[in-house]
Design an enzyme around this catalytic site. Sequence first.
Site, short mmCIF file in Angstrom:
data_model
loop_
_atom_site.label_atom_id
_atom_site.label_comp_id
_atom_site.label_asym_id
_atom_site.label_seq_id
_atom_site.Cartn_x
_atom_site.Cartn_y
_atom_site.Cartn_z
N TYR A 1 -28.28 66.55 -38.45
CA TYR A 1 -28.46 66.60 -39.91
C TYR A 1 -29.68 67.47 -40.24
CZ TYR A 1 -29.43 64.96 -44.68
OH TYR A 1 -29.69 64.90 -46.03
N SER B 1 -33.02 69.12 -47.79
CA SER B 1 -33.63 67.79 -47.64
C SER B 1 -35.05 68.00 -47.11
CB SER B 1 -32.82 66.99 -46.61
OG SER B 1 -33.53 65.86 -46.18
N1 NAD Z 1 -29.71 60.43 -50.81
C1 NAD Z 1 -30.75 60.89 -50.11
O1 NAD Z 1 -31.68 60.12 -49.74
C2 NAD Z 1 -30.85 62.36 -49.79
C3 NAD Z 1 -32.08 62.85 -49.30
C4 NAD Z 1 -32.19 64.20 -48.99
C5 NAD Z 1 -31.10 65.04 -49.18
N2 NAD Z 1 -29.93 64.55 -49.66
C6 NAD Z 1 -28.82 65.49 -49.83
O2 NAD Z 1 -28.35 65.40 -51.14
C7 NAD Z 1 -26.98 65.77 -51.17
C8 NAD Z 1 -26.18 64.73 -51.92
O3 NAD Z 1 -26.30 63.51 -51.21
P1 NAD Z 1 -26.08 62.09 -51.93
O4 NAD Z 1 -27.17 61.22 -51.45
O5 NAD Z 1 -25.85 62.30 -53.38
O6 NAD Z 1 -24.77 61.61 -51.14
P2 NAD Z 1 -23.31 61.21 -51.64
O7 NAD Z 1 -22.62 60.72 -50.42
O8 NAD Z 1 -23.38 60.33 -52.83
O9 NAD Z 1 -22.71 62.63 -52.08
C9 NAD Z 1 -22.22 63.54 -51.16
C10 NAD Z 1 -20.92 64.07 -51.70
O10 NAD Z 1 -20.42 65.07 -50.82
C11 NAD Z 1 -19.03 64.90 -50.72
N3 NAD Z 1 -18.55 65.52 -49.49
C12 NAD Z 1 -18.83 65.17 -48.21
N4 NAD Z 1 -18.17 65.98 -47.36
C13 NAD Z 1 -17.47 66.86 -48.12
C14 NAD Z 1 -16.60 67.93 -47.84
N5 NAD Z 1 -16.29 68.28 -46.57
N6 NAD Z 1 -16.07 68.63 -48.86
C15 NAD Z 1 -16.35 68.30 -50.14
N7 NAD Z 1 -17.17 67.29 -50.48
C16 NAD Z 1 -17.71 66.57 -49.48
C17 NAD Z 1 -18.84 63.39 -50.75
O11 NAD Z 1 -17.52 63.04 -51.08
C18 NAD Z 1 -19.83 63.01 -51.81
O12 NAD Z 1 -19.24 63.12 -53.09
C19 NAD Z 1 -26.55 65.96 -49.72
O13 NAD Z 1 -26.59 67.33 -49.41
C20 NAD Z 1 -27.63 65.19 -48.94
O14 NAD Z 1 -27.79 65.68 -47.64
C21 NAD Z 1 -29.77 63.22 -49.97
#
Ligand code: NAD
Length: 255
Positions: free
Chosen positions: A155, A142
């Site tokens: 985080y 991130s």
């Molecule tokens: N959305 C944003 O603004 C953003 C910004 C920067 C980084 N990210 C990163 O992108 C990645 C995806 O995030 P997203 O926004 O698509 O979120 P999201 O919640 O849609 O996806 C996260 C997924 O991880 C799964 N998950 C959580 N804990 C788990 C575990 N213990 N075992 C297996 N699966 C698990 C959830 O079920 C979900 O499917 C993450 O690493 C997040 O930190 C997101």
Amino acid sequence: MHSLQGSVALITGGTTGIGLATAQAFIARGAKVVVAARNREQGEAAVSMLRTQGEAAYHPCDVTDPLSVAALVAFTLDRFGKLDCAVNSAACDVQAMDTHEMAFDEACRSTSTDVLGVFNCMKYQIEAMLRQGGGTIVNVSSINGLSGAPTAAMYSAGKHAVIGLTRSTAKEYISRGIRINAVCPGATETPRRTRRTAHLDATALLAHQEQLAQAIPIGRLAQAEEIANAILWLSSPESSYVVGHSLVVDGGLQA
Ligand SMILES: NC(=O)c1ccc[n+]([C@@H]2O[C@H](COP(=O)([O-])OP(=O)(O)OC[C@H]3O[C@@H](n4cnc5c(N)ncnc54)[C@H](O)[C@@H]3O)[C@@H](O)[C@H]2O)c1
């Protein structure tokens, strides 16, 4: 972009958000995809959608549990015969709060998914890739992995750690054919973001979104597909000389 016809990709957190968009991007290039997350219902919904576009399978997995991750990698090898590209997108949902108010157990939960979860995944993915002679791994960090994030210190610490894991393992394994990189998304429209703003009413939500968008030079949040495209590039032969890199995809925020 090169076709990834015949390649096999494994995506943790692949049933929603950035992970699911990445699965779709891989399938659009001809790859076979395994998506993994804990929620079986979400997994089955994701895979039935992905199967309208290509070959896909869902396997339940909790990335905090090494046995569960080992079983996921074994399932991938059993189902599709190999593992070419791994994407580690699963991350913990942690409520924003002042750091001194965070309970120790909550800090452990965050670390066990965001740091140890990525370690668990890479451990078994690398083992499989060493046996077959190579592969690529992209870890989802991130922009909070590159600078501090008030009220999200654990985080941010976890996402910094993902970059440390990526850089170290990239140097360790590139001579053995495994190319490891990270992607650092900025604010992206996904279910995670919707959950974080669920407490706001419609007016407050609009004001929040406008304020957020104004702070980003490009003037809007990212779509999950825009992050997926960067992940796909890092997983493809087009980025063959890119090793241990953390690719920022943030609409200019960190510029
Ligand atoms: N959305 C944003 O603004 C953003 C910004 C920067 C980084 N990210 C990163 O992108 C990645 C995806 O995030 P997203 O926004 O698509 O979120 P999201 O919640 O849609 O996806 C996260 C997924 O991880 C799964 N998950 C959580 N804990 C788990 C575990 N213990 N075992 C297996 N699966 C698990 C959830 O079920 C979900 O499917 C993450 O690493 C997040 O930190 C997101």
